[in-house]
Write an enzyme that holds these catalytic residues in place. Structure first.
Site, PDB file in Angstrom:
ATOM      1  N   SER B  61      -1.415  -5.967   2.381  1.00 51.04           N
ATOM      2  CA  SER B  61      -0.255  -5.223   1.946  1.00 51.04           C
ATOM      3  C   SER B  61       0.693  -5.127   3.269  1.00 51.04           C
ATOM      4  O   SER B  61       1.983  -4.702   3.063  1.00 51.04           O
ATOM      5  CB  SER B  61      -0.752  -3.752   1.527  1.00 51.04           C
ATOM      6  OG  SER B  61      -1.033  -2.925   2.702  1.00 51.04           O
ATOM      7  N   LYS B 100      -0.936   1.335   7.568  1.00 49.59           N
ATOM      8  CA  LYS B 100       0.638   1.110   6.939  1.00 49.59           C
ATOM      9  C   LYS B 100       1.677   1.461   8.075  1.00 49.59           C
ATOM     10  O   LYS B 100       1.344   1.985   9.140  1.00 49.59           O
ATOM     11  CB  LYS B 100       0.644   2.270   5.850  1.00 49.59           C
ATOM     12  CG  LYS B 100       0.001   2.004   4.547  1.00 49.59           C
ATOM     13  CD  LYS B 100       0.458   0.956   3.682  1.00 49.59           C
ATOM     14  CE  LYS B 100      -0.214   0.537   2.448  1.00 49.59           C
ATOM     15  NZ  LYS B 100      -1.575   0.032   2.623  1.00 49.59           N
TER      16      LYS B 100
END
Lengths: 432, 155
Positions: B61, B100
């Site tokens: 991701s 993230k």
């Protein structure tokens, strides 16, 4: 002023560092060999699980409540403890490491430069939470005994601040009145009974006594110091002032066996392993041992005419840190101790009467040119094992005999988490 | 006719002086005065070793963006730093770790944004279920398969 920084249920907290899903869940950590409970989360305490309870006895209860169970992971706990202790040593002039999860800080004169000690302690607490992810409580007082007492009170009261400063006599009086005398640092079971018989129940009552009284009833000067400390006069000696890691006075190495051992060679190998490790620790702190104690125990639940634990204490002819010499004495002692047809569950050794290497009295017959060579050999051995991993080079006595039990001391640790911080293979994996 | 010449011989050994250190033949190295220290990667990656943790990444991701975090990367996570807008962070969301980018948008709303646009953003609506565990300061990836790929946890 002193502070005592104490990590809250340290082993459980270490397990939670890399398992955030365990927050708010009941968690326990088991001792070596998965024997009994040695750390409990507050949720586990609330379920009534006792410290030291045997795992097999509370197993149904643990399962019923869905308690998370871990084997102890000392590689992880040791690393996190080291991080916390180094942090603390960097913020105060003197930090005395008291145990794996407790540290005394000397704060003399610090309020003049740093302002409020409560604010300072709160900052340290927050930093340890942020950097090492471990919750701690900090107690502050004019003596180590009062700092420890303050720490106990914070934990007991469950104050969210986690910091308690006993500065004024009124605050100290209040804290002493809250504390049962049995909970005072240094009051063991024997003195608890004696104090109860004398009608002293709270720490405040003990603090009212005179030094002379304490000398008479509480083992002389130790008791007098204890009372003085409660009164706010610091007189307890620190472990080693100014040193982060104090040299130990004794070195002990003992383990339960995963399965009971009956054969002398198997026990010999296990004890040789303990001796090797202890001698390595001894050399690591530049000490020599004068006494070698060896003990072997039958299981806690076995019966028989033999005593539970057999011990032999050997006074060495000259203080030594030489593994091979210690191995020789240990092997001879074991031949005398181990009886046929008895299943042994545990063994251990203690090195005591430690003195600093290089300061010993020269023996009448001991000093040979070989001694220097041996010292070099042992230093090289330790270096090799440090560089290439523990146990890379071993004395043959510590190698399992063909057909014997391999590493009987390794024990059960069925629910051990990875060594997240000390092994490349065990690093935490995070999903991106 | 041959002539025999008797040469005198030294009966005792002759000891030569041994000079410790290099005796330069030719010019002394002009670099001698400018010798630096050897570069230690730890000083770059771990300025705060006691609050830095190493972790591995699985999943993609974060692949393809500015952070350069690929599947299998090794991250240095410094927990002493306070996370700011646009930092790559290790966050705990509802009890699970994730890596993230932390982004602040209008009206002080915070998001966890993946570098890879194929993955959805996470809006931080309930701060109670969210925590920043540490700030990612460095990424180690290999361009050739080597030691890093050999340390892959099995099972």
């Amino acid at each position: 002023m002193f502070a005592l920084v104490d990590c809250n249920n340290f082993y459980v907290s270490c397990e939670r560092v890399f398992r955030p899903d365990l927050a708010g869940q009941p968690v326990v950590v088991l001792s070596n060999n998965d024997g009994c409970l040695i750390s409990r989360s507050p949720e586990a305490k609330a379920l009534g699980l006792r410290m030291g309870a045997a795992y097999f006895q509370v197993k149904p209860e643990l399962q019923r409540h869905g308690v998370q169970v871990f084997s102890s992971n000392y590689a992880l706990y040791g690393d996190i403890s080291g991080r916390i202790m180094r942090y603390l040593a960097s913020v105060v002039p003197v930090a005395e490491v008291y145990s794996i999860d407790e540290c005394f800080l000397h704060l003399h004169g610090m309020s003049a430069y740093c302002g409020s000690l409560t604010e300072l302690a709160t900052h340290w607490k927050e930093q340890i939470r942020k950097q090492m992810h471990i919750p701690v409580c900090i107690g502050l007082g004019p003596t180590r005994t009062l700092a420890k007492l303050a720490n106990r009170l914070v934990k007991q009261l469950g104050q969210p601040s986690g910091v308690l400063l006993l500065e004024t006599p009124a605050q100290q009086q209040w804290a002493l009145a809250q504390t049962p005398v049995t909970e005072v640092w240094g009051v063991g079971r024997r003195y608890s009974e004696k104090l109860a018989a004398l009608g002293i129940r709270t720490a405040a009552q003990l603090a009212e006594q005179s030094e002379a009284w304490a000398r008479r009833h509480l083992g002389g000067v130790t008791g007098a110091r204890l009372v003085r400390e409660l009164q706010g006069h610091s007189c307890r000696e620190g472990g080693a002032e100014g040193e982060l890691e104090a040299s130990r006075k004794t070195i002990m190495y003992s383990r339960s066996f995963a399965q009971p051992l009956t054969q002398l060679p198997d026990i010999q190998v296990a004890v040789a392993h303990f001796v090797s490790r202890a001698a390595e620790k001894l050399r690591g702190q530049h000490s020599l041992a004068n006494t070698l104690t060896i003990f072997i125990s039958k299981g806690r639940f076995s019966s028989g005419a033999l005593p539970h634990t057999c011990t032999e204490v050997l006074t060495l002819p000259a203080p030594t840190h030489d593994t091979s010499e210690l191995l020789r004495y240990a092997a001879a002692a074991l031949r005398r101790l181990v009886q046929a047809n008895v299943a042994y569950k545990k063994a251990g050794i203690v090195l005591s009467g430690l003195e600093t290497a290089g300061q010993q009295q020269l023996p009448l017959f001991g000093a040979t040119p070989q001694a220097a060579l041996r010292t070099t050999l042992l230093a090289e051995l330790d270096q090799l094992n440090q560089r290439y991993g523990r146990g890379t080079v071993r004395f043959a006595a510590a190698l399992p005999a063909p057909g014997g039990v391999a590493q009987p001391w390794a024990g059960n640790s069925r629910w051990q988490t990875p060594a997240y911080t000390t092994r490349w293979d065990d690093l935490l994996w995070i999903t991106a | 006719m041959s002539e025999v010449v008797v040469l005198p011989m030294a009966r005792k050994p002759v000891w030569l002086l041994f000079f410790e250190g290099l005796v330069p033949a030719g010019f002394p190295s002009p670099a001698d005065d400018h010798r630096g220290t050897r570069l230690d990667l730890n000083r770059l990656l771990l300025p705060h070793p006691d609050s830095t943790y190493l972790v591995r990444v699985t999943g993609d991701s974060m692949t393809g963006g500015e952070s350069g975090i690929r599947d299998g990367a090794l991250l240095a996570v410094d927990c002493r730093l306070t996370a700011e807008h646009n930092d790559v962070v290790i966050a705990v969301v509802e009890g699970q770790f994730t890596v993230k980018r932390l982004i602040r948008r209008r009206a002080n709303t915070w998001f966890l944004v993946p570098d890879n646009p194929c993955y959805p953003e996470i809006s931080i609506t309930e701060p109670d279920l969210f925590d920043v565990w540490g700030v990612v300061t460095h990424v180690v990836t290999e361009t050739r398969r080597g030691r890093l790929s050999s340390h892959v946890r099995v099972g």
